[in-house]
Design an enzyme around this catalytic site. Structure first.
Site, PDB file in Angstrom:
ATOM      1  N   HIS A 155      -3.432  -1.650 -14.275  1.00  0.00           N
ATOM      2  CA  HIS A 155      -2.287  -1.498 -13.376  1.00  0.00           C
ATOM      3  C   HIS A 155      -1.097  -2.351 -13.805  1.00  0.00           C
ATOM      4  O   HIS A 155       0.021  -2.134 -13.347  1.00  0.00           O
ATOM      5  CB  HIS A 155      -2.695  -1.851 -11.945  1.00  0.00           C
ATOM      6  CG  HIS A 155      -3.595  -0.817 -11.328  1.00  0.00           C
ATOM      7  ND1 HIS A 155      -3.148   0.125 -10.441  1.00  0.00           N
ATOM      8  CD2 HIS A 155      -4.910  -0.554 -11.521  1.00  0.00           C
ATOM      9  CE1 HIS A 155      -4.151   0.915 -10.096  1.00  0.00           C
ATOM     10  NE2 HIS A 155      -5.237   0.526 -10.734  1.00  0.00           N
ATOM     11  N   ASP A 357       6.849  -5.325 -14.918  1.00  0.00           N
ATOM     12  CA  ASP A 357       5.982  -4.744 -13.902  1.00  0.00           C
ATOM     13  C   ASP A 357       5.270  -3.538 -14.499  1.00  0.00           C
ATOM     14  O   ASP A 357       5.882  -2.783 -15.252  1.00  0.00           O
ATOM     15  CB  ASP A 357       6.849  -4.278 -12.706  1.00  0.00           C
ATOM     16  CG  ASP A 357       6.186  -4.550 -11.367  1.00  0.00           C
ATOM     17  OD1 ASP A 357       4.946  -4.449 -11.289  1.00  0.00           O
ATOM     18  OD2 ASP A 357       6.911  -4.868 -10.408  1.00  0.00           O
TER      19      ASP A 357
HETATM   20  C1  GDG Z   1       0.298  -3.724  -9.099  1.00  0.00           C
HETATM   21  C2  GDG Z   1       1.230  -3.783 -10.318  1.00  0.00           C
HETATM   22  C3  GDG Z   1       1.774  -1.360  -9.949  1.00  0.00           C
HETATM   23  C4  GDG Z   1       4.705  -5.154  -0.157  1.00  0.00           C
HETATM   24  N1  GDG Z   1       5.035  -5.907   0.907  1.00  0.00           N
HETATM   25  C5  GDG Z   1       4.474  -5.314   1.980  1.00  0.00           C
HETATM   26  C6  GDG Z   1       3.784  -4.183   1.561  1.00  0.00           C
HETATM   27  N2  GDG Z   1       3.940  -4.099   0.247  1.00  0.00           N
HETATM   28  C7  GDG Z   1       3.427  -2.985  -0.563  1.00  0.00           C
HETATM   29  C8  GDG Z   1       4.559  -2.161  -1.140  1.00  0.00           C
HETATM   30  C9  GDG Z   1       3.859  -1.461  -2.294  1.00  0.00           C
HETATM   31  C10 GDG Z   1       2.823  -2.511  -2.701  1.00  0.00           C
HETATM   32  O1  GDG Z   1       2.687  -3.441  -1.637  1.00  0.00           O
HETATM   33  C11 GDG Z   1       3.270  -3.284  -3.935  1.00  0.00           C
HETATM   34  O2  GDG Z   1       3.113  -2.485  -5.048  1.00  0.00           O
HETATM   35  P1  GDG Z   1       3.884  -2.757  -6.407  1.00  0.00           P
HETATM   36  O3  GDG Z   1       3.641  -1.597  -7.283  1.00  0.00           O
HETATM   37  O4  GDG Z   1       5.327  -2.932  -6.102  1.00  0.00           O
HETATM   38  O5  GDG Z   1       3.350  -4.132  -6.986  1.00  0.00           O
HETATM   39  P2  GDG Z   1       1.932  -4.940  -7.171  1.00  0.00           P
HETATM   40  O6  GDG Z   1       1.379  -5.358  -5.869  1.00  0.00           O
HETATM   41  O7  GDG Z   1       2.226  -6.036  -8.111  1.00  0.00           O
HETATM   42  O8  GDG Z   1       0.935  -3.883  -7.831  1.00  0.00           O
HETATM   43  C12 GDG Z   1       2.355  -2.754 -10.172  1.00  0.00           C
HETATM   44  C13 GDG Z   1       0.736  -1.368  -8.853  1.00  0.00           C
HETATM   45  O9  GDG Z   1      -0.257  -2.377  -9.076  1.00  0.00           O
HETATM   46  C14 GDG Z   1       0.027  -0.012  -8.734  1.00  0.00           C
HETATM   47  O10 GDG Z   1      -0.582   0.364  -9.935  1.00  0.00           O
HETATM   48  O11 GDG Z   1       2.817  -0.482  -9.593  1.00  0.00           O
HETATM   49  O12 GDG Z   1       3.162  -2.754 -11.324  1.00  0.00           O
HETATM   50  O13 GDG Z   1       1.772  -5.077 -10.481  1.00  0.00           O
HETATM   51  O14 GDG Z   1       3.191  -0.310  -1.877  1.00  0.00           O
HETATM   52  O15 GDG Z   1       5.060  -1.296  -0.154  1.00  0.00           O
HETATM   53  N3  GDG Z   1       3.102  -3.361   2.389  1.00  0.00           N
HETATM   54  C15 GDG Z   1       3.127  -3.664   3.717  1.00  0.00           C
HETATM   55  N4  GDG Z   1       3.780  -4.757   4.194  1.00  0.00           N
HETATM   56  C16 GDG Z   1       4.479  -5.605   3.373  1.00  0.00           C
HETATM   57  O16 GDG Z   1       5.097  -6.566   3.832  1.00  0.00           O
HETATM   58  N5  GDG Z   1       2.464  -2.863   4.586  1.00  0.00           N
END
Ligand code: GDG
Length: 455
Positions: A155, A357
Site C-alpha cells: 500500500h 504517498d
Molecule cells: C495507506 C497509504 C494508500 C483520515 N482521517 C479520518 C479518516 N481518514 C481516512 C481518510 C482515508 C484514510 O483515512 C486515509 O487514507 P490515505 O490513502 O489518505 O492514507 P494512509 O492512511 O496513509 O493509507 C496510502 C492507502 O494506504 C490505501 O492503499 O492510499 O498511500 O499510505 O480514507 O478519509 N476517516 C475518518 N475520520 C477521520 O478523521 N472516518
C-alpha cells in the site's frame, strides 16, 4: 472454488452499525461480498499474555484476530515496520531507526502469522497478503510446503533502488518478495523501481533469486458512487451545517490526514502561511481546516512531529488571527466518514500535499464529494500515487512552500469553466477506477499468474 484468505496487519474493527470500518475493509467490501473469505490479523491487543486466535463473522467472511506481546509489538510494529520500512519507503531516511533485534522480532511475528494461517488453510484457497508488515509471510509458508497461490500488495510506495539499498537487510527482504506469485504496487512507477532494483527487466513476469513471479501497478480506488451519495446526503446534516455556519462566507480550504511524517503537514502549514503573507486581500476571507487525527503515538518521532505542528499552528494563528478570524483550525481528532464527506464538499480547495504517498485516498474522496455544479479545486502533491491518475488537479512539489501558496491562490481564483473541466476529468477517473475494480483486477491477475519456480 476456494476461499479468499486475506492477511493484513490489522483485522477490520467491528462497529455496530456499518459492519466494518477502516480503509482496507472498505476497499475489499466488493470482493468479500462475492465469495467466502477468511481474514487473519492482529486484533490490536497488546498484553504479556495476549489473546489467542479467536474468530467472528462479518457476513461471508470469517475474521480471525489475535494479540501480540509488548515485546512483539515493539520490535515488529513500532520497530521494524514503522521506524524502518515506513520512513525508508517514504524517503525519510533521517527517521529510520534500524536495529538487528527488531528485524528478528519482525520475522518471528511473521512466523506467528504463518502458523495461524496454515492451521486454517485449505488446498484451493487463494491468499492475499497486505502491506509492509508481512513481506516475509510467503517465504515462511513456502518453506513449510504451502503451494497455494499467494499474492502481495504494497500500500505504500516502493523506493528507488539506491534508497532501498540503504536498508541493511534489503537483499533478504527482496528475496522474500520473490516467493509471492504476484507482487502488486500502487503505481507502475513503483513496480518499475522494484524491477530496477532486481535488474530483472520490466515485467510483468520477472525472474530473481531463482524464482519467477509477476509484478505490476494496481492503483487502489474508493467506492466513488457511495462516497458521492454520502457527501450529498450529509451536506445538510448536523456536522456539515455547523461547519457551514461557522465558516460563513469565507472560502474553506481543507486537509485530512493521519498525523504522519509522510503527509507533509509542516510543509503544508508553511505553504498556507506563505499564501497569507503574499495575499493580504484574502485575510479574513479564507479558512483552513486541517483535520489530523493522531496515529502511531507510541512511536517516539511521531510525538516529536506532533509538537512541531502544535508550534507551527500556534505561531501561524498568533501572527495572522484577528479578534473575529482564526485562519487555521488545526484538529487532532477524527470525525465520522459522513462528516468528512460533508466537509470536503464545502471546501473550495482540497489540500493534499504528502511528501510521498502510495496512493492517497483523501485526494480521491475529495474529488468524489464535490458538487457537480460547483466543484472545488484539488491541490495535489506530484509525489502521491494519485498524481499519476488525477490529471485535473493542480500539481505541486510538496517541498516548495511557495508553490503550495501559489496553488492555493490559483485555486481560489480559478475561473468557473476551468474548475468544472478539471474536476470532470478527475471525477471520470475516480468513477472508473473504484475499489471494486482494483480488487477484482488484482485478483484476476493473481489467478492468471503462473508462479513457477525457475530453477
Ligand atoms: C495507506 C497509504 C494508500 C483520515 N482521517 C479520518 C479518516 N481518514 C481516512 C481518510 C482515508 C484514510 O483515512 C486515509 O487514507 P490515505 O490513502 O489518505 O492514507 P494512509 O492512511 O496513509 O493509507 C496510502 C492507502 O494506504 C490505501 O492503499 O492510499 O498511500 O499510505 O480514507 O478519509 N476517516 C475518518 N475520520 C477521520 O478523521 N472516518
Amino acid at each position: 472454488m476456494g476461499r479468499l484468505v486475506v492477511v493484513s496487519n490489522r483485522i477490520p474493527v467491528a462497529t455496530a452499525r456499518v459492519g466494518a470500518t477502516g480503509g482496507l475493509a472498505v476497499a475489499l467490501a466488493d470482493v468479500l461480498a462475492r465469495q467466502d473469505a477468511l481474514w487473519i490479523g492482529w486484533n490490536g491487543d497488546v498484553a504479556e499474555d495476549p489473546d489467542p486466535p479467536s474468530s467472528r463473522r462479518m457476513r461471508r467472511t470469517e475474521i480471525v484476530g489475535f494479540g501480540l506481546t509488548p515485546q512483539m509489538h515493539a520490535g515488529f510494529y513500532a520497530g521494524f515496520s514503522n521506524a524502518v520500512l515506513w520512513p525508508l519507503f517514504h524517503y525519510r531516511l533521517g527517521l529510520v531507526e534500524y536495529r538487528r533485534e527488531d528485524y528478528a522480532v519482525y520475522n518471528e511475528v511473521n512466523e506467528r502469522f504463518a502458523r495461524i494461517v496454515r492451521e486454517r488453510l485449505a488446498p484451493d484457497d487463494t491468499l492475499w497478503v497486505h502491506d509492509y508488515h508481512l513481506i516475509p509471510l510467503a517465504r515462511i509458508l513456502r518453506r513449510q510446503g504451502v503451494t497455494n497461490r499467494i499474492g502481495f500488495f504494497l500500500h505504500i510506495p516502493w523506493p528507488a533502488a539506491e534508497v532501498f539499498r540503504s536498508l541493511p537487510v534489503h537483499r533478504d527482504l527482496a528475496e522474500a518478495l520473490a516467493h509471492y506469485d504476484l507482487v502488486g504496487f500502487q503505481t507502475a512507477s513503483h513496480a518499475h523501481q522494484f524491477a530496477d532494483y532486481l535488474g530483472s527487466g520490466e515485467g510483468p513476469s520477472v525472474e530473481a533469486f531463482g524464482r519467477r513471479f509477476e509484478i505490476g501497478g494496481f492503483p487502489i480506488g474508493i467506492d466513488t458512487q457511495q462516497f458521492a451519495e454520502m457527501a450529498s446526503k450529509s451536506a445538510s446534516g448536523e456536522a456539515g451545517a455547523r461547519l457551514a455556519e461557522s465558516t460563513g462566507n469565507r472560502a474553506l480550504v481543507i486537509g485530512v490526514d493521519r498525523l504522519d511524517h509522510s503527509k507533509g503537514l509542516p510543509n503544508r502549514i508553511a505553504g498556507f502561511a506563505n499564501f497569507l503573507a503574499r495575499n493580504p486581500d484574502w485575510h479574513g476571507r479564507v479558512q483552513y481546516l486541517q483535520i489530523a487525527p493522531v496515529s502511531r503515538g507510541e512511536v517516539a518521532n511521531y510525538r516529536a512531529l506532533r509538537r512541531e505542528l502544535d508550534g507551527m499552528a500556534g505561531r501561524l494563528n498568533g501572527k495572522y488571527a484577528e479578534f473575529d478570524w482564526t485562519p487555521l483550525r488545526y484538529i487532532n481528532r477524527g470525525y465520522p466518514r459522513k462528516a468528512l464527506a460533508a466537509f470536503y464538499r464545502q471546501a473550495r480547495i482540497g489540500l493534499v500535499t504528502p511528501l510521498r504517498d502510495g496512493m492517497n485516498l483523501v485526494a480521491k474522496e475529495y474529488v468524489a464529494a464535490q458538487q457537480a455544479s460547483d466543484p472545488g479545486v484539488l491541490v495535489l502533491s506530484e509525489f502521491a500515487g494519485a498524481a499519476a491518475e488525477l490529471s485535473g488537479a493542480l500539481k505541486v512539489n510538496p517541498y516548495d512552500a511557495d508553490a503550495i501558496g501559489d496553488a492555493i491562490a490559483q485555486g481560489l481564483a480559478m475561473p468557473f469553466e476551468e474548475r468544472i473541466a478539471r474536476w470532470k476529468a478527475d471525477y471520470a477517473t475516480v468513477e472508473a477506477n473504484t475499489a471494486g475494480v482494483w480488487a477484482r483486477g488484482y485478483l484476476a491477475t493473481l489467478e492468471a499468474a503462473r508462479g513457477l519456480i525457475a530453477a
